[in-house]
Write an enzyme that holds these catalytic residues in place. Sequence first.
Site, PDB file in Angstrom:
ATOM      1  N   LEU A 106       0.812  -1.223   0.000  1.00 56.14           N
ATOM      2  CA  LEU A 106       0.000   0.000   0.000  1.00 56.14           C
ATOM      3  C   LEU A 106       0.843   1.270   0.000  1.00 56.14           C
ATOM      4  O   LEU A 106       1.920   1.311   0.583  1.00 56.14           O
ATOM      5  CB  LEU A 106      -0.930  -0.008   1.224  1.00 56.14           C
ATOM      6  N   HIS A 107       0.309   2.282  -0.686  1.00 52.25           N
ATOM      7  CA  HIS A 107       0.953   3.601  -0.741  1.00 52.25           C
ATOM      8  C   HIS A 107      -0.133   4.665  -0.581  1.00 52.25           C
ATOM      9  O   HIS A 107      -1.310   4.328  -0.350  1.00 52.25           O
ATOM     10  CB  HIS A 107       1.745   3.756  -2.049  1.00 52.25           C
ATOM     11  N   HIS A 155      -3.545   4.217  -2.402  1.00 51.15           N
ATOM     12  CA  HIS A 155      -4.525   3.353  -1.731  1.00 51.15           C
ATOM     13  C   HIS A 155      -5.156   4.094  -0.542  1.00 51.15           C
ATOM     14  O   HIS A 155      -6.360   3.979  -0.290  1.00 51.15           O
ATOM     15  CB  HIS A 155      -3.856   2.086  -1.203  1.00 51.15           C
ATOM     16  N   LYS A 203      -6.236   6.131 -11.555  1.00 53.39           N
ATOM     17  CA  LYS A 203      -4.943   5.758 -12.138  1.00 53.39           C
ATOM     18  C   LYS A 203      -5.139   4.592 -13.101  1.00 53.39           C
ATOM     19  O   LYS A 203      -4.516   4.544 -14.151  1.00 53.39           O
ATOM     20  CB  LYS A 203      -3.979   5.382 -11.019  1.00 53.39           C
ATOM     21  N   ASP A 204      -5.992   3.657 -12.727  1.00 56.07           N
ATOM     22  CA  ASP A 204      -6.329   2.527 -13.600  1.00 56.07           C
ATOM     23  C   ASP A 204      -7.683   2.841 -14.247  1.00 56.07           C
ATOM     24  O   ASP A 204      -8.696   2.217 -13.932  1.00 56.07           O
ATOM     25  CB  ASP A 204      -6.358   1.238 -12.777  1.00 56.07           C
ATOM     26  N   SER A 221       2.486   3.964  -7.639  1.00 54.23           N
ATOM     27  CA  SER A 221       2.161   2.588  -7.987  1.00 54.23           C
ATOM     28  C   SER A 221       3.037   1.656  -7.153  1.00 54.23           C
ATOM     29  O   SER A 221       4.190   1.978  -6.864  1.00 54.23           O
ATOM     30  CB  SER A 221       2.428   2.350  -9.484  1.00 54.23           C
ATOM     31  N   SER A 222       2.466   0.511  -6.788  1.00 54.55           N
ATOM     32  CA  SER A 222       3.232  -0.457  -5.991  1.00 54.55           C
ATOM     33  C   SER A 222       4.479  -0.914  -6.737  1.00 54.55           C
ATOM     34  O   SER A 222       5.453  -1.344  -6.117  1.00 54.55           O
ATOM     35  CB  SER A 222       2.362  -1.673  -5.673  1.00 54.55           C
TER      36      SER A 222
HETATM   37  P1  AMP Z   1      -3.692  -2.204  -6.717  1.00 52.58           P
HETATM   38  O1  AMP Z   1      -3.335  -2.560  -5.307  1.00 52.58           O
HETATM   39  O2  AMP Z   1      -2.550  -1.684  -7.519  1.00 52.58           O
HETATM   40  O3  AMP Z   1      -4.528  -3.242  -7.404  1.00 52.58           O
HETATM   41  O4  AMP Z   1      -4.642  -0.942  -6.581  1.00 52.58           O
HETATM   42  C1  AMP Z   1      -5.773  -0.972  -5.750  1.00 52.58           C
HETATM   43  C2  AMP Z   1      -6.589   0.259  -5.998  1.00 52.58           C
HETATM   44  O5  AMP Z   1      -5.810   1.420  -5.733  1.00 52.58           O
HETATM   45  C3  AMP Z   1      -7.046   0.362  -7.453  1.00 52.58           C
HETATM   46  O6  AMP Z   1      -8.376   0.853  -7.472  1.00 52.58           O
HETATM   47  C4  AMP Z   1      -6.075   1.361  -8.027  1.00 52.58           C
HETATM   48  O7  AMP Z   1      -6.589   2.074  -9.129  1.00 52.58           O
HETATM   49  C5  AMP Z   1      -5.867   2.277  -6.844  1.00 52.58           C
HETATM   50  N1  AMP Z   1      -4.631   3.047  -7.019  1.00 52.58           N
HETATM   51  C6  AMP Z   1      -3.402   2.561  -7.309  1.00 52.58           C
HETATM   52  N2  AMP Z   1      -2.522   3.570  -7.458  1.00 52.58           N
HETATM   53  C7  AMP Z   1      -3.214   4.721  -7.252  1.00 52.58           C
HETATM   54  C8  AMP Z   1      -2.878   6.101  -7.276  1.00 52.58           C
HETATM   55  N3  AMP Z   1      -1.633   6.522  -7.542  1.00 52.58           N
HETATM   56  N4  AMP Z   1      -3.851   7.007  -7.035  1.00 52.58           N
HETATM   57  C9  AMP Z   1      -5.122   6.597  -6.771  1.00 52.58           C
HETATM   58  N5  AMP Z   1      -5.502   5.308  -6.725  1.00 52.58           N
HETATM   59  C10 AMP Z   1      -4.565   4.380  -6.969  1.00 52.58           C
END
Ligand code: AMP
Length: 274
Positions: free
Chosen positions: A29-30, A33, A145-146, A181-182
């Site tokens: 997480l960042h 999230h 972002k996605d 991004s992770s």
């Molecule tokens: P992930 O863990 O990468 O699957 O992301 C989980 C959720 O966090 C998804 O809805 C992503 O679009 C969102 N997310 C990832 N990076 C960002 C970001 N930089 N800003 C906003 N939401 C994000």
Amino acid sequence: MRIARTLPELRAALAEFGPVRLVPTMGALHEGHLALLAAARADGGPAAASIFVNPLQFGPNEDFARYPRDETGDLAKLQAGGCDLVWLPDVATMYPADAASTITVGGPARLWEGELRPGHFAGVATVVAKLFGQVRPRAAYFGEKDWQQVQVITRMVTDLLLPVDIVPVPTVREPDGLALSSRNRFLGPADREAAPAINAALRRAATAIAASADVETTLAAARASLAQAGLTADYFNLVHAHSLEPISKNHPHARLLAAAKCGPVRLLDNVAVG
Ligand code: AMP
């Protein structure tokens, strides 16, 4: 903060909390999230997050095994962010051996990531539908972002009449524009320096297109600027924000969508065309 690792633990927690707002994640997480969590909390009532690295959404040559995992750090961040409930299912819970159903979304899932990563959005749609079935959230929060993913989930929820509100949350960025991004942790120092070029090119192109510049010329210049910065563009296109179909002229629902390889990392980004 309650932690549930099995369906009975999840059901017991939900019986106490009532309907929750859900932030689905793959962990590592960042601040991006945490912005989703903050948005969920701001809308009121209990907030839940799920952490599950979903094997179904990774292609055979993708980084499932190497995807970053940090459960202890994630739980500390969620706790500090005011999360009420964390759902940590294992693979057998999400994909029992006799499971035989997947969800395939057409429409907005067809192009871009859908074309380059066959099966990716079926994996995403299937896991998100299962999370909705398990958690039954009143609303779920996804990052812009996605962008394509948000459109695919929204399409699925609309088509399948799922009783959950999908809430998009703006992209959280580094000061130089790079979307958090992770996978950014895998950028070496030179890649990290080159990476903001994708957002810079998107913003330049958005300004030009909003000022009525020719779309094809603008996109060609943007692709060239990525190559100049050492990035390999997978796509850099103007699309309809919801259907994800390419468009050749500016439009009230136009979105610029890009993906590019930067060293070992595929960067995704998108911006509205003001
Ligand atoms: P992930 O863990 O990468 O699957 O992301 C989980 C959720 O966090 C998804 O809805 C992503 O679009 C969102 N997310 C990832 N990076 C960002 C970001 N930089 N800003 C906003 N939401 C994000």
